[in-house]
Design a protein around this motif. Structure first.
Motif, PDB file in Angstrom:
ATOM      1  N   PRO A   1       0.926  12.074   6.430  1.00 38.67           N
ATOM      2  CA  PRO A   1       0.472  12.697   5.171  1.00 38.67           C
ATOM      3  C   PRO A   1       1.435  13.756   4.645  1.00 38.67           C
ATOM      4  CG  PRO A   1      -1.334  12.542   6.734  1.00 38.67           C
ATOM      5  CD  PRO A   1      -0.087  12.201   7.483  1.00 38.67           C
ATOM      6  N   LEU A   2       2.044  14.528   5.552  1.00 42.09           N
ATOM      7  CA  LEU A   2       2.981  15.549   5.091  1.00 42.09           C
ATOM      8  C   LEU A   2       4.258  14.918   4.537  1.00 42.09           C
ATOM      9  CD1 LEU A   2       2.579  18.317   7.806  1.00 42.09           C
ATOM     10  CD2 LEU A   2       1.630  18.227   5.517  1.00 42.09           C
ATOM     11  N   GLU A   3       4.658  13.800   5.090  1.00 42.36           N
ATOM     12  CA  GLU A   3       5.790  13.070   4.508  1.00 42.36           C
ATOM     13  C   GLU A   3       5.455  12.642   3.081  1.00 42.36           C
ATOM     14  OE1 GLU A   3       7.090   9.805   6.948  1.00 42.36           O
ATOM     15  OE2 GLU A   3       6.800  10.961   8.776  1.00 42.36           O
ATOM     16  N   ILE A   4       4.227  12.202   2.880  1.00 44.78           N
ATOM     17  CA  ILE A   4       3.808  11.791   1.535  1.00 44.78           C
ATOM     18  C   ILE A   4       3.895  12.963   0.568  1.00 44.78           C
ATOM     19  CG2 ILE A   4       1.825  10.986   0.190  1.00 44.78           C
ATOM     20  CD1 ILE A   4       0.978   9.355   2.614  1.00 44.78           C
ATOM     21  N   LYS A   5       3.504  14.151   1.035  1.00 41.67           N
ATOM     22  CA  LYS A   5       3.564  15.334   0.175  1.00 41.67           C
ATOM     23  C   LYS A   5       5.007  15.767  -0.065  1.00 41.67           C
ATOM     24  CE  LYS A   5       1.951  18.706  -2.231  1.00 41.67           C
ATOM     25  NZ  LYS A   5       1.388  18.429  -3.574  1.00 41.67           N
ATOM     26  N   ILE A   6       5.822  15.736   0.966  1.00 40.34           N
ATOM     27  CA  ILE A   6       7.219  16.170   0.830  1.00 40.34           C
ATOM     28  C   ILE A   6       7.976  15.266  -0.137  1.00 40.34           C
ATOM     29  CG2 ILE A   6       9.398  16.418   2.096  1.00 40.34           C
ATOM     30  CD1 ILE A   6       7.688  17.254   4.535  1.00 40.34           C
ATOM     31  N   PHE A   7       7.747  13.966  -0.040  1.00 40.69           N
ATOM     32  CA  PHE A   7       8.453  13.012  -0.907  1.00 40.69           C
ATOM     33  C   PHE A   7       7.579  12.589  -2.090  1.00 40.69           C
ATOM     34  CE2 PHE A   7      10.201  12.255   3.412  1.00 40.69           C
ATOM     35  CZ  PHE A   7      11.495  12.686   3.165  1.00 40.69           C
ATOM     36  N   GLU A   8       6.753  13.501  -2.563  1.00 39.34           N
ATOM     37  CA  GLU A   8       5.797  13.165  -3.620  1.00 39.34           C
ATOM     38  C   GLU A   8       6.493  12.687  -4.894  1.00 39.34           C
ATOM     39  OE1 GLU A   8       1.861  15.129  -5.773  1.00 39.34           O
ATOM     40  OE2 GLU A   8       3.260  16.392  -4.662  1.00 39.34           O
ATOM     41  N   LYS A   9       7.564  13.363  -5.306  1.00 40.02           N
ATOM     42  CA  LYS A   9       8.252  12.982  -6.543  1.00 40.02           C
ATOM     43  C   LYS A   9       8.854  11.586  -6.428  1.00 40.02           C
ATOM     44  CE  LYS A   9       9.349  17.728  -7.916  1.00 40.02           C
ATOM     45  NZ  LYS A   9      10.430  18.694  -8.222  1.00 40.02           N
ATOM     46  N   GLU A  10       9.491  11.325  -5.307  1.00 41.50           N
ATOM     47  CA  GLU A  10      10.085   9.999  -5.116  1.00 41.50           C
ATOM     48  C   GLU A  10       9.000   8.922  -5.054  1.00 41.50           C
ATOM     49  OE1 GLU A  10      10.743  12.654  -3.408  1.00 41.50           O
ATOM     50  OE2 GLU A  10      12.870  13.086  -3.767  1.00 41.50           O
ATOM     51  N   ILE A  11       7.890   9.253  -4.402  1.00 41.96           N
ATOM     52  CA  ILE A  11       6.782   8.292  -4.316  1.00 41.96           C
ATOM     53  C   ILE A  11       6.188   8.032  -5.696  1.00 41.96           C
ATOM     54  CG2 ILE A  11       4.421   8.009  -3.446  1.00 41.96           C
ATOM     55  CD1 ILE A  11       5.325   9.401  -0.887  1.00 41.96           C
ATOM     56  N   ASN A  12       6.072   9.091  -6.506  1.00 48.67           N
ATOM     57  CA  ASN A  12       5.554   8.912  -7.871  1.00 48.67           C
ATOM     58  C   ASN A  12       6.453   7.991  -8.688  1.00 48.67           C
ATOM     59  OD1 ASN A  12       3.357  10.552  -7.408  1.00 48.67           O
ATOM     60  ND2 ASN A  12       4.337  12.394  -8.197  1.00 48.67           N
ATOM     61  N   THR A  13       7.761   8.099  -8.464  1.00 46.44           N
ATOM     62  CA  THR A  13       8.693   7.215  -9.172  1.00 46.44           C
ATOM     63  C   THR A  13       8.473   5.761  -8.769  1.00 46.44           C
ATOM     64  OG1 THR A  13      10.331   8.996  -9.234  1.00 46.44           O
ATOM     65  CG2 THR A  13      11.121   6.761  -9.633  1.00 46.44           C
ATOM     66  N   VAL A  14       8.310   5.534  -7.469  1.00 44.76           N
ATOM     67  CA  VAL A  14       8.056   4.168  -6.984  1.00 44.76           C
ATOM     68  C   VAL A  14       6.731   3.647  -7.531  1.00 44.76           C
ATOM     69  CG1 VAL A  14       7.669   2.757  -4.933  1.00 44.76           C
ATOM     70  CG2 VAL A  14       9.420   4.532  -4.899  1.00 44.76           C
ATOM     71  N   LEU A  15       5.710   4.499  -7.519  1.00 44.96           N
ATOM     72  CA  LEU A  15       4.400   4.081  -8.023  1.00 44.96           C
ATOM     73  C   LEU A  15       4.444   3.791  -9.519  1.00 44.96           C
ATOM     74  CD1 LEU A  15       1.955   6.489  -6.133  1.00 44.96           C
ATOM     75  CD2 LEU A  15       2.304   4.056  -5.739  1.00 44.96           C
ATOM     76  N   LEU A  16       5.215   4.601 -10.266  1.00 44.94           N
ATOM     77  CA  LEU A  16       5.332   4.362 -11.709  1.00 44.94           C
ATOM     78  C   LEU A  16       5.971   3.003 -11.982  1.00 44.94           C
ATOM     79  CD1 LEU A  16       5.062   5.390 -14.603  1.00 44.94           C
ATOM     80  CD2 LEU A  16       7.309   6.477 -14.350  1.00 44.94           C
ATOM     81  N   LYS A  17       7.002   2.695 -11.223  1.00 46.27           N
ATOM     82  CA  LYS A  17       7.653   1.394 -11.377  1.00 46.27           C
ATOM     83  C   LYS A  17       6.684   0.263 -11.045  1.00 46.27           C
ATOM     84  CE  LYS A  17      11.620  -1.277  -9.717  1.00 46.27           C
ATOM     85  NZ  LYS A  17      12.786  -1.286  -8.796  1.00 46.27           N
ATOM     86  N   GLU A  18       5.934   0.431  -9.974  1.00 47.16           N
ATOM     87  CA  GLU A  18       4.971  -0.602  -9.588  1.00 47.16           C
ATOM     88  C   GLU A  18       3.855  -0.735 -10.626  1.00 47.16           C
ATOM     89  OE1 GLU A  18       3.576   0.335  -5.709  1.00 47.16           O
ATOM     90  OE2 GLU A  18       5.398  -0.360  -4.698  1.00 47.16           O
ATOM     91  N   LYS A  19       3.421   0.397 -11.182  1.00 50.35           N
ATOM     92  CA  LYS A  19       2.377   0.343 -12.211  1.00 50.35           C
ATOM     93  C   LYS A  19       2.867  -0.395 -13.451  1.00 50.35           C
ATOM     94  CE  LYS A  19      -0.115   4.559 -10.914  1.00 50.35           C
ATOM     95  NZ  LYS A  19      -0.473   5.942 -11.316  1.00 50.35           N
ATOM     96  N   ASN A  20       4.117  -0.113 -13.843  1.00 59.71           N
ATOM     97  CA  ASN A  20       4.674  -0.817 -15.006  1.00 59.71           C
ATOM     98  C   ASN A  20       4.747  -2.319 -14.754  1.00 59.71           C
ATOM     99  OD1 ASN A  20       4.986   1.587 -16.395  1.00 59.71           O
ATOM    100  ND2 ASN A  20       7.087   1.903 -15.703  1.00 59.71           N
ATOM    101  N   GLU A  21       5.174  -2.678 -13.561  1.00 61.88           N
ATOM    102  CA  GLU A  21       5.230  -4.100 -13.220  1.00 61.88           C
ATOM    103  C   GLU A  21       3.836  -4.715 -13.210  1.00 61.88           C
ATOM    104  OE1 GLU A  21       7.182  -4.172  -9.485  1.00 61.88           O
ATOM    105  OE2 GLU A  21       9.196  -3.811 -10.300  1.00 61.88           O
ATOM    106  N   MET A  22       2.877  -3.960 -12.711  1.00 61.50           N
ATOM    107  CA  MET A  22       1.499  -4.458 -12.690  1.00 61.50           C
ATOM    108  C   MET A  22       0.940  -4.595 -14.106  1.00 61.50           C
ATOM    109  SD  MET A  22       0.015  -2.281  -9.446  1.00 61.50           S
ATOM    110  CE  MET A  22      -1.661  -2.857  -9.645  1.00 61.50           C
ATOM    111  N   GLU A  23       1.288  -3.653 -14.983  1.00 61.41           N
ATOM    112  CA  GLU A  23       0.824  -3.739 -16.369  1.00 61.41           C
ATOM    113  C   GLU A  23       1.379  -4.985 -17.053  1.00 61.41           C
ATOM    114  OE1 GLU A  23       1.680  -0.211 -18.526  1.00 61.41           O
ATOM    115  OE2 GLU A  23       0.476   1.088 -17.241  1.00 61.41           O
ATOM    116  N   LEU A  24       2.683  -5.215 -16.866  1.00 64.03           N
ATOM    117  CA  LEU A  24       3.293  -6.403 -17.477  1.00 64.03           C
ATOM    118  C   LEU A  24       2.679  -7.684 -16.916  1.00 64.03           C
ATOM    119  CD1 LEU A  24       7.049  -5.283 -17.509  1.00 64.03           C
ATOM    120  CD2 LEU A  24       5.487  -5.412 -19.459  1.00 64.03           C
TER     121      LEU A  24
END
Length: 366
Positions: free
Chosen positions: A112-135
Motif C-alpha cells: 500500500p505504501l508503494e501505491i501511495k509513493i508512486f501515486e502520480k505514476e499510477i494515476n498516469t497508467v490508470l488514465l491511459k487505461e481509462k481512455n482505452e476503456m472509454e474508446l
C-alpha cells in the motif's frame, strides 16, 4: 516512561531485565522500538489501502488500527520467542519460520505504501487505461447500435431515392410534352394535338403519383429520422451510463495492477526497505552475542527444568514404592488360612445357589 514502553513492546521478561545492566536494557529498548514503529508503518499502510477501498476515513482508521495491533502482536511474539542458543545454526533454524513470517508481513505492509509513493505514476497508467476503456466501450456500444442505425439510414436513403427517381420521371414527361407542343420532338408538329394531350395526361398522372409519393415518403423519412435520433440518444445514454463505471476504475486492485506495470526496481527496493525493517529485530537477536539477560533466562529455564525433573522422579519413585508395598501386603493376605476358608465357604454357597436355580428353570420347561 518511554523506555519502559519500548521494553514492553520487545516482549522481554521485565522482571529479569530490570536487574541487568544498562547496555542490556538499551538493546531491548531498541528491539521494542523497532517492533513499535513497524506497527506504526503497518497502520499507515493498511489505513491508506482501506481508504482506497471504502473511500471513507473512519472505517480506514478503525481497520488500520486493528491491523497495526495484529502486526504489533505478531512481531512481539516473533521477537520474544527467539532464544539464544550455543550454536548459531540452531538459532537460525529456530528463527527460520519467523523470518518467513516477517517477509510476508513486510510484503503486505510495503505494497500500500508503494501505491501511495508512486501515486502520480499510477494515476498516469490508470488514465491511459481509462481512455482505452472509454474508446473500447464506445466502440462496443456503437457496434451494438450500428445495425439499427445503418438500417435506418439505408431506409431513409431509399425513400429519398424513390422521390428523386419519381421526380426525374415527372421532369422527363414534362420535357416530352413541352417539346411535343413546341414541335421540336415527337411528331414535330407545332401545337397541342392529340399526342400532346396524351403526353400531358401521362405527365399529370405521374405528377400526382409523385406528389403522393413525396408526401408519403417525407412522412416516412421524418419518422425514420426521429427513430434515428432516438437510436443516437439511446447510444449516447448507454455511453453516459457506463462512463461512471469507467471513472470508478480506481480501486485497490486496479492500482496494484497499475503498479505492476511500472518499472519493478524502485518498488523492489522499497519492499527490501520494509523487509529490512521487519526482520531487523530478528536479525539483531541472531547477531547479538549472549547477554546478561540471556544467561539469566537460561538459568531460570534450567532451574525450572531441574525442578520439574526432580518432581517427576519423586512421583515415579512414590508410585514404584507404593506398588511394591501393595504387592507385599496382598502376598501376606494370600497366605492367611482364615481368609482362605472364608473364601472357600462363600464360593461353595454360591455354587449351591446356582445349582438350585438351574434345577428350577429345568422344571419350569417341562
Amino acid at each position: 516512561m518511554l523506555k519502559q514502553f519500548f521494553i514492553l513492546c520487545s516482549g522481554v521478561d521485565r522482571d529479569l531485565l530490570k536487574d541487568c545492566s544498562e547496555g542490556e536494557q538499551t538493546k531491548y529498548v531498541g528491539i521494542g522500538a523497532t517492533v513499535f514503529f513497524t506497527a506504526v508503518m503497518a497502520f499507515l499502510a493498511s489505513a491508506y489501502a482501506l481508504f482506497t477501498v471504502f473511500d471513507s476515513i473512519y472505517p480506514a482508521l478503525i481497520f488500520g488500527f486493528v491491523w497495526s495491533l495484529l502486526i504489533f502482536n505478531l512481531d512481539r511474539f516473533i521477537v520474544s520467542t527467539i532464544k539464544k542458543r550455543d550454536r548459531f545454526l540452531d538459532e537460525f533454524l529456530q528463527a527460520t519460520p519467523r523470518i518467513a513470517l516477517a517477509i510476508i508481513i513486510a510484503i503486505v505492509i510495503s505494497k500500500p505504501l508503494e501505491i501511495k509513493i508512486f501515486e502520480k505514476e499510477i494515476n498516469t497508467v490508470l488514465l491511459k487505461e481509462k481512455n482505452e476503456m472509454e474508446l473500447a466501450n464506445k466502440k462496443q456500444i456503437g457496434t451494438y447500435f450500428k445495425t439499427d442505425l445503418d438500417k435506418n439510414k439505408a431506409e431513409i436513403a431509399a425513400l429519398k431515392a424513390d422521390i428523386v427517381k419519381k421526380e426525374k420521371e415527372v421532369n422527363d414527361l414534362y420535357s416530352i410534352y413541352i417539346t411535343e407542343a413546341e414541335g421540336t420532338a415527337g411528331t414535330k408538329k407545332l401545337g397541342k394535338g392529340p399526342v400532346y394531350k396524351e403526353k400531358r395526361e401521362k405527365h399529370d398522372a405521374a405528377l400526382k403519383e409523385f406528389e403522393t409519393l413525396k408526401k408519403t415518403n417525407e412522412a416516412k423519412i421524418a419518422e425514420k429520422e426521429k427513430a434515428g435520433v432516438q437510436l443516437q440518444a439511446d447510444l449516447d445514454k448507454k455511453v453516459s451510463q457506463t462512463q461512471p463505471i469507467i471513472e470508478g476504475f480506481d480501486g485497490l486492485m486496479a492500482r496494484i495492477n497499475a503498479l505492476n506495470k511500472l518499472p519493478w526496481l524502485p518498488s523492489f527496493f522499497i519492499m527490501l526497505l520494509f523487509l529490512a525493517i521487519e526482520t531487523s529485530p530478528i536479525i539483531a537477536k541472531l547477531l547479538a552475542p549472549k547477554g546478561e539477560f540471556d544467561f539469566k533466562q537460561e538459568e531460570a529455564e534450567t532451574a525450572m527444568k531441574a525442578t520439574l525433573a526432580q518432581n517427576k522422579y519423586q512421583r515415579d519413585l512414590l508410585v514404584k514404592t507404593s506398588a511394591e508395598m501393595h504387592d507385599r501386603v496382598y502376598a501376606d493376605i494370600a497366605e492367611d488360612k482364615g481368609l482362605f476358608d472364608l473364601q472357600r465357604k462363600n464360593a461353595k454357597e454360591l455354587l449351591e445357589l446356582q445349582s438350585h436355580k438351574f434345577v428350577e428353570k429345568q422344571k419350569a420347561t417341562l
